[in-house]
Design a protein around this motif. Structure first.
Motif, mmCIF file in Angstrom:
data_model
loop_
_atom_site.group_PDB
_atom_site.id
_atom_site.type_symbol
_atom_site.label_atom_id
_atom_site.label_comp_id
_atom_site.label_asym_id
_atom_site.label_seq_id
_atom_site.Cartn_x
_atom_site.Cartn_y
_atom_site.Cartn_z
ATOM 1 N N UNK A 130 60.900 -5.348 -53.161
ATOM 2 C CA UNK A 130 62.356 -5.451 -53.273
ATOM 3 C C UNK A 130 62.840 -4.854 -54.588
ATOM 4 N N UNK A 131 62.144 -5.152 -55.678
ATOM 5 C CA UNK A 131 62.523 -4.628 -56.989
ATOM 6 C C UNK A 131 62.404 -3.104 -57.035
ATOM 7 N N UNK A 132 61.295 -2.571 -56.510
ATOM 8 C CA UNK A 132 61.122 -1.117 -56.494
ATOM 9 C C UNK A 132 62.220 -0.429 -55.697
ATOM 10 N N UNK A 133 62.568 -1.002 -54.559
ATOM 11 C CA UNK A 133 63.621 -0.418 -53.733
ATOM 12 C C UNK A 133 64.963 -0.467 -54.468
ATOM 13 N N UNK A 134 65.275 -1.608 -55.062
ATOM 14 C CA UNK A 134 66.546 -1.740 -55.784
ATOM 15 C C UNK A 134 66.617 -0.772 -56.967
ATOM 16 N N UNK A 135 65.535 -0.694 -57.744
ATOM 17 C CA UNK A 135 65.507 0.241 -58.871
ATOM 18 C C UNK A 135 65.625 1.687 -58.399
ATOM 19 N N UNK A 136 64.916 1.995 -57.314
ATOM 20 C CA UNK A 136 64.999 3.348 -56.754
ATOM 21 C C UNK A 136 66.405 3.695 -56.316
ATOM 22 N N UNK A 137 67.078 2.748 -55.672
ATOM 23 C CA UNK A 137 68.456 2.986 -55.237
ATOM 24 C C UNK A 137 69.363 3.203 -56.443
ATOM 25 N N UNK A 138 69.224 2.373 -57.467
ATOM 26 C CA UNK A 138 70.059 2.513 -58.662
ATOM 27 C C UNK A 138 69.826 3.877 -59.309
ATOM 28 N N UNK A 139 68.569 4.222 -59.543
ATOM 29 C CA UNK A 139 68.262 5.477 -60.234
ATOM 30 C C UNK A 139 68.599 6.695 -59.368
ATOM 31 N N UNK A 140 68.125 6.690 -58.135
ATOM 32 C CA UNK A 140 68.278 7.885 -57.300
ATOM 33 C C UNK A 140 69.683 8.052 -56.709
ATOM 34 N N UNK A 141 70.344 6.952 -56.413
ATOM 35 C CA UNK A 141 71.693 7.057 -55.839
ATOM 36 C C UNK A 141 72.789 7.025 -56.890
#
Length: 186
Positions: A130-141
């Motif tokens: 969940x954390x990796x997905x959230x961080x990925x969304x914040x950084x990449x999106x």
């Protein structure tokens, strides 16, 4: 979604692509699982087999069933009607299928962890994904503004990284259990 359906339902461009990947992934995973994640948990909890043996077999079975599900997804993606999935978006269905082996490994390993009473590790893996997905969304999106490719990359990276982390955790617990008594301490 095909352009005509997206316009009709006023769906923002690209939203359907991410939903297609997540939905295809979510639909394929339980079907391909065949209940083996629950079986891993049961076999370890009832001490029918040592944790290391169940974990090893869960890994091989997860990889094998995941690969079979991916191959089946390749075939099915070519048979889907263009009205359901536009030909240009079939690559996203294939991406969802390619993530299934990783998600399957995670599910099977989590089943073994649950059976062994390793709830802390189970929760760490779930939280990490969940954390990796959230961080990925914040950084990449939000930061890099990569739109749909960024969301797909965040989903993919979180799925793959969680499987690799689960593999490491299972490997360490299995080797620790072998050195001790044949089963891992709770």
């Amino acid at each position: 979604l095909p352009p005509d359906l997206a316009k009709r339902f006023k769906v923002p461009e690209g939203k359907g692509v991410l939903q297609l990947v997540v939905l295809a992934h979510t639909l394929v995973l339980p079907v391909a699982n065949l209940g083996f994640a629950s079986a891993s948990s049961y076999l370890v909890a009832k001490a029918r087999f040592p944790f290391a043996d169940v974990a090893r077999h869960a890994g091989w079975l997860g990889a094998g069933l995941g690969a079979a599900a991916f191959l089946l997804t390749l075939v099915i993606s070519q048979l889907l009607p263009a009205r359901l999935v536009a030909p240009g978006e079939r690559v996203y269905v294939i991406l969802a299928g390619a993530l299934v082996p990783f998600a399957m490994l995670t599910q099977f390993f989590i089943g073994a962890l649950q059976g062994a009473g390793q709830i802390v590790w189970l929760n760490i893996l779930t939280f990490a994904q969940t954390l990796l997905y959230a961080l990925g969304v914040v950084v990449l999106l939000l930061v890099l503004r990569l739109d749909v490719p960024g969301a797909l990359a965040a989903f993919s990276v979180s799925t793959i990284a969680t499987a690799l982390l689960a593999f490491v955790v299972i490997g360490r617990l299995a080797s620790r259990g072998r050195r001790a008594t044949g089963s891992i301490p709770h």
